[in-house]
Structure formats: structure tokens, C-alpha cells
Write an enzyme that holds these catalytic residues in place. Structure first.
Site, PDB file in Angstrom:
ATOM      1  N   CYS A 179      35.318  46.890  11.064  1.00 39.01           N
ATOM      2  CA  CYS A 179      34.883  48.073  10.308  1.00 39.01           C
ATOM      3  C   CYS A 179      34.521  47.680   8.876  1.00 39.01           C
ATOM      4  CB  CYS A 179      35.985  49.130  10.310  1.00 39.01           C
ATOM      5  SG  CYS A 179      35.545  50.583   9.347  1.00 39.01           S
TER       6      CYS A 179
ATOM      7  N   CYS B  99      35.501  50.245   6.274  1.00 43.44           N
ATOM      8  CA  CYS B  99      36.930  50.303   5.933  1.00 43.44           C
ATOM      9  C   CYS B  99      37.334  49.104   5.080  1.00 43.44           C
ATOM     10  CB  CYS B  99      37.803  50.275   7.192  1.00 43.44           C
ATOM     11  SG  CYS B  99      37.181  51.224   8.568  1.00 43.44           S
ATOM     12  N   ASP B 100      36.835  47.916   5.417  1.00 41.81           N
ATOM     13  CA  ASP B 100      37.388  46.684   4.849  1.00 41.81           C
ATOM     14  C   ASP B 100      36.443  45.917   3.933  1.00 41.81           C
ATOM     15  OD1 ASP B 100      39.759  47.138   6.247  1.00 41.81           O
ATOM     16  OD2 ASP B 100      38.951  46.215   8.056  1.00 41.81           O
TER      17      ASP B 100
END
Ligand code: NDP
Length: 317
Positions: A136, A139-140
Site C-alpha cells: 500500500c 499507507c506507507d
């Protein structure tokens, strides 16, 4: 004893297809219950800019699109709830869903549990998830700030992730296992034109280095044509190699194809042994291996809700 409640329709999944089904079922006054799974909001909630959803000429962020759909569904009476099902019984009618705390009887069921990110399934990759291996980018991506990183895949997801990650990373290397790129020409051109994106083709990832240190140190790559192996020093690996359908809970309850997608007849009707199960429908990425677009997921969600409405009318709701 768990509490027993009865519903006209329950929708499993709160991605684009499930929420569209909820909007339509809500507007038909069916008070749909949407059970959000382990990835609430589905794939759109972990994507960045969605440029191809009609009505948004400048694009819209995936999470915002999902939030709008949730608001729209609840405005029409849909109830969204986090729940994990411990059992599903489609042999009795109403169908029975057990959350452990509650038994839900439902006259109709819409399965919209979508698909999840695919992994390479290398032991070293699995050991380093959360320590520099991620599926992701949204997300990261921040954690890759200033680092040299790799993105695996040759489809639109990989191109989109790589482009997004250039906001953080100093250099992005896209690693594709063949010479052929599956992505749309426009996305590929954009990635190729970016000065901080490099491409490595016809190459597989054999190992993610850094398991002992619990921190990605590099990738051991193999050129498929020459067989040559070498190390690419990177601090992060992002997967962009597609998705697998979240249909394991339905094995034996409805027909699945060889890759685990739900097989449907007449667009959204679920079957068992080739026979339609009245009142059970599937929509979105769990049954669509061909198009897999937000708009097609929304379209099939709408179709499933209209079938629910028709079924309930015919069966004296
Ligand atoms: P795709 O199935 O299109 O591409 C998957 C890629 O991963 C392919 O290059 C495939 O290689 C590779 N791959 C699969 N398994 C492995 C493996 N085990 N090891 C190495 N490589 C692997 O998936 P996407 O998620 O990219 O796209 C899905 C759909 O979503 C598409 O229709 C796409 O257009 C759409 N999409 C649209 C976006 C947008 O418009 N902004 C953004 C993201 C997705 P191979 O070709 O060799 O099989």
C-alpha cells in the site's frame, strides 16, 4: 444466546460495489445492512487519485470517493457495521449469518467482498511485511522518504504506485517480470517520462534481503533471459502485482472459478453446482476478473441491488 435479527438484505463489503448496492437498496427503502470486512472501503480507500470515475473531471482521491458513497448510502437508510462472520448458511432461508455476537437472518444477500493485494509469497518478503515491504503505497509511502525503493509489477497499479512514491523516494525502480507491460499506455508513458523512475524488465525478485536486520537492505534479482542474479540495493519494496478475490469464506457455498473468483450467471446471480441460488448475488471485484474498475464495480453493485428489489417484490416482501 446471540441476538437474532432479520433483514431484507445484507451486503458483505463496503467498497465501491457494496456501497453502490447500499445506495440503491437504501433508496428502495430496504434498510440494507452493510457489513464492513477487514478492509473497510475496499481498494479505493487505499488508492490515491482516481482519474477515470465519471463526473470528476479533475479526478478524486479514492478515500474521498468512498467517504462520499458512505454518506450517500447512510442518507438513504443503510446501516454500516464492522463485523467478521464466523459462519454463513445459504442452505436455509432466510439465509443465516453469524457474527459470533449476533445471528442475522436475511432474505437476500449481496456478496461484495472485493479483492486484496497479491504478494510474491517469498518467505523473505513475508518476513519483512511492515519492515520495508508493503502493498500500500498510500499507507506507507511516507516511510520511504528520501530512500531508493522498488515497485514490483507492470500494470496500472505499479505505475500509479511508482508515480505516487516519487513524492517521497529519491529513486524508484519498477521491476516487471516480462518485457511486456500490462498497464495502459498513458500510465506507462507518464512513469517512463519521470526522471526519478527507472525500469528493469524481464526480471524476477528471488529474495528480499534484510530479514535478520528486520529492515529491507536490497533485492536479489534474476534476469530471466540471461539467468544472471544481482543485488539491487533498495530500502523499500512495494508490491503492485494485482489482487486476489476475497472469496475463501464462500468456498462450497457458491460456485468459484479456478482462481477463486465467484462465478455468476445473468450478471450477478450466484450459483451452486451451476444452478442459480435465488436471493444471493455477487458484485464488484469478487466476481469480475475482466474489467476490475471502480465504475464497473459500481455498475454491478447497482445491478445486484435491483435484483434484490425484484426478488423481494416477487416473494411478497
Ligand atoms: P494487473 O493484473 O493489470 O497487472 C498485474 C501486474 O503484476 C502485471 O504486470 C503482472 O505481470 C504482474 N504480476 C502478477 N503476479 C506477479 C508475480 N507473482 N510476480 C511478479 N509480477 C506479477 O493488475 P493491476 O492491479 O495493475 O490493475 C488491475 C486493474 O485496475 C486494471 O484494469 C487497471 O487498469 C486498473 N487500474 C487503474 C488505475 C487507474 O486508472 N488510475 C490504477 C490502478 C489499477 P504479467 O503481465 O506477467 O502477468
Amino acid at each position: 444466546m446471540p441476538e437474532i435479527t432479520t433483514r431484507d438484505t445484507v451486503i458483505l463489503g463496503s467498497g465501491c460495489s457494496g456501497l453502490t448496492a447500499a445506495i440503491y437498496a437504501g433508496r428502495s427503502n430496504l434498510k440494507p445492512l452493510v457489513l464492513e470486512g477487514h478492509e473497510p472501503g475496499g481498494q479505493l480507500s487505499i488508492t490515491t487519485l482516481v482519474e477515470n470515475f465519471p463526473g470528476w473531471p479533475e479526478g478524486i482521491q479514492g478515500p474521498e470517493l468512498i467517504e462520499n458513497m458512505k454518506k450517500q448510502a447512510t442518507r438513504f437508510g443503510a446501516e454500516l457495521r464492522m463485523a467478521h462472520l464466523s459462519s454463513i448458511d445459504l442452505t436455509k432461508h432466510p439465509f443465516e449469518l453469524n457474527t459470533g455476537k449476533e445471528i442475522i437472518h436475511t432474505r437476500t444477500l449481496i456478496i461484495a467482498s472485493g479483492a486484496s493485494a497479491r504478494w510474491l509469497n517469498l518467505p523473505s518478503e513475508q518476513a519483512l511485511i511492515g519492515y520495508g515491504v508493503s502493498s500500500c503505497a498510500t499507507c506507507d509511502g511516507f516511510f520511504a522518504s528520501g530512500k531508493e525503493i522498488a515497485v514490483i509489477g507492470g500494470g496500472d497499479s505499479a505505475m500509479e504506485e511508482a508515480l505516487f512514491l516519487t513524492r517521497f523516494a529519491s529513486k524508484v525502480t519498477i521491476i516487471n517480470r516480462t518485457e511486456r507491460f500490462r498497464s495502459s499506455p498513458i500510465m506507462l508513458e507518464r512513469a517512463m517520462a519521470h526522471p526519478n523512475i527507472k525500469f528493469v524488465s524481464n526480471t524476477t525478485v528471488e529474495e528480499v534481503l534484510g530479514v535478520e536486520e528486520k529492515d529491507v537492505k536490497g533485492l536479489r534479482l534474476k534476469n530471466r533471459a540471461s539467468g544472471e542474479e544481482y543485488v539491487l540495493p533498495v530500502s523499500f519494496m512495494f508490491l503492485g502485482i494485482g489482487h486476489i478475490p476475497n472469496a475463501h469464506a464462500f468456498k462450497g457455498l457458491v460456485d468459484l472459478d479456478e482462481d477463486g473468483y465467484i462465478l455468476t450467471q445473468q450478471d450477478v446471480h450466484c450459483t451452486l453446482d451451476g444452478k442459480i441460488i435465488p436471493g444471493v448475488y455477487a458484485c464488484g471485484d469478487i466476481q469480475d476478473r475482466r474489467y476490475r474498475q471502480a465504475i464497473t464495480a459500481a455498475g454491478s453493485g447497482c445491478m445486484a441491488a435491483l435484483e434484490v428489489e425484484k426478488y423481494l417484490e416477487e416473494h411478497g416482501r
